[in-house]
Design a protein around this motif. Structure first.
Motif, short mmCIF file in Angstrom:
data_model
loop_
_atom_site.label_atom_id
_atom_site.label_comp_id
_atom_site.label_asym_id
_atom_site.label_seq_id
_atom_site.Cartn_x
_atom_site.Cartn_y
_atom_site.Cartn_z
N GLY A 37 10.01 -2.30 -8.64
CA GLY A 37 10.43 -1.10 -8.73
C GLY A 37 10.45 -0.20 -7.71
N SER A 38 10.97 1.02 -7.60
CA SER A 38 10.82 1.99 -6.30
C SER A 38 10.09 3.04 -6.36
CB SER A 38 12.36 2.31 -6.26
OG SER A 38 12.83 3.38 -7.37
N ASP A 39 9.36 3.38 -7.66
CA ASP A 39 8.22 4.22 -7.52
C ASP A 39 7.29 4.13 -8.56
OD1 ASP A 39 9.47 4.84 -10.03
OD2 ASP A 39 10.01 6.93 -9.82
N LEU A 40 6.14 4.70 -8.50
CA LEU A 40 5.05 4.51 -9.26
C LEU A 40 5.06 4.75 -10.78
CD1 LEU A 40 1.90 5.24 -6.98
CD2 LEU A 40 2.94 2.99 -7.69
N GLY A 41 5.85 6.05 -11.09
CA GLY A 41 6.22 6.54 -12.37
C GLY A 41 4.82 7.08 -13.01
N GLU A 42 3.97 7.44 -12.14
CA GLU A 42 2.68 8.14 -12.51
C GLU A 42 2.52 9.44 -12.58
OE1 GLU A 42 -0.79 6.60 -10.24
OE2 GLU A 42 -0.29 4.29 -10.96
N VAL A 76 0.96 -1.21 -0.09
CA VAL A 76 -0.11 0.07 0.02
C VAL A 76 0.99 1.13 -0.09
CG1 VAL A 76 -1.92 1.09 1.40
CG2 VAL A 76 -1.74 -1.13 1.29
N VAL A 77 0.77 1.82 -0.93
CA VAL A 77 1.34 3.13 -1.02
C VAL A 77 0.55 4.45 -1.18
CG1 VAL A 77 3.41 2.22 -2.07
CG2 VAL A 77 1.53 3.23 -3.48
N MET A 78 0.77 5.80 -0.80
CA MET A 78 0.20 7.02 -0.71
C MET A 78 0.38 7.81 -1.84
SD MET A 78 -2.25 8.59 0.88
CE MET A 78 -2.75 10.19 1.35
N ASP A 79 -0.88 8.06 -2.67
CA ASP A 79 -0.64 9.08 -3.77
C ASP A 79 -0.88 10.37 -3.19
OD1 ASP A 79 -0.51 10.57 -6.15
OD2 ASP A 79 -1.85 9.29 -7.23
N LEU A 80 -0.03 11.21 -2.99
CA LEU A 80 -0.33 12.55 -2.38
C LEU A 80 -0.94 13.46 -3.46
CD1 LEU A 80 3.17 13.13 -0.48
CD2 LEU A 80 1.03 12.57 0.55
N THR A 81 -0.75 13.20 -4.49
CA THR A 81 -1.38 14.29 -5.75
C THR A 81 -3.08 14.04 -5.40
OG1 THR A 81 0.71 14.00 -6.92
CG2 THR A 81 -1.33 14.92 -8.14
N SER A 82 -3.26 12.59 -5.65
CA SER A 82 -4.90 12.50 -5.50
C SER A 82 -5.43 12.10 -4.31
CB SER A 82 -5.00 11.46 -6.42
OG SER A 82 -4.30 10.04 -5.92
N ASP A 83 -4.50 12.30 -3.34
CA ASP A 83 -4.92 11.77 -1.68
C ASP A 83 -5.74 10.54 -1.76
OD1 ASP A 83 -5.08 12.48 0.76
OD2 ASP A 83 -7.12 13.29 0.83
N THR A 84 -5.05 9.39 -2.30
CA THR A 84 -5.59 8.20 -2.30
C THR A 84 -4.56 7.32 -1.93
OG1 THR A 84 -5.16 7.58 -4.59
CG2 THR A 84 -7.19 8.47 -4.04
N PHE A 85 -5.00 6.08 -1.36
CA PHE A 85 -4.01 4.98 -1.13
C PHE A 85 -3.99 3.99 -2.30
CE2 PHE A 85 -4.90 6.27 3.30
CZ PHE A 85 -3.55 6.39 3.72
#
Length: 58
Positions: A53-58, A37-46
């Protein structure tokens, strides 16, 4: 692309005492998937993600 795939998204403002992203991830782990589970701060979603990989690359 780093090989990660988002399985599910959950809003960060869930009900108090509820962890739907963690519960979903735990169910996938019991099925044998390697997820986190990771936090996407841009969209305020888990995000529940699978793959390397080490990042989502989104």
């Amino acid at each position: 692309m780093n090989g990660r795939m988002v399985l599910e998204r959950f809003p960060a403002g869930g009900p108090r005492g509820s962890w739907p992203a963690e519960e979903f991830a735990q169910a996938r782990r019991k099925e044998g998937q390697t997820v986190e589970v990771v936090m996407d701060l841009t969209s305020d979603t888990f995000l529940v993600v699978v793959g390397g990989g080490s990042d989502l690359g989104e």
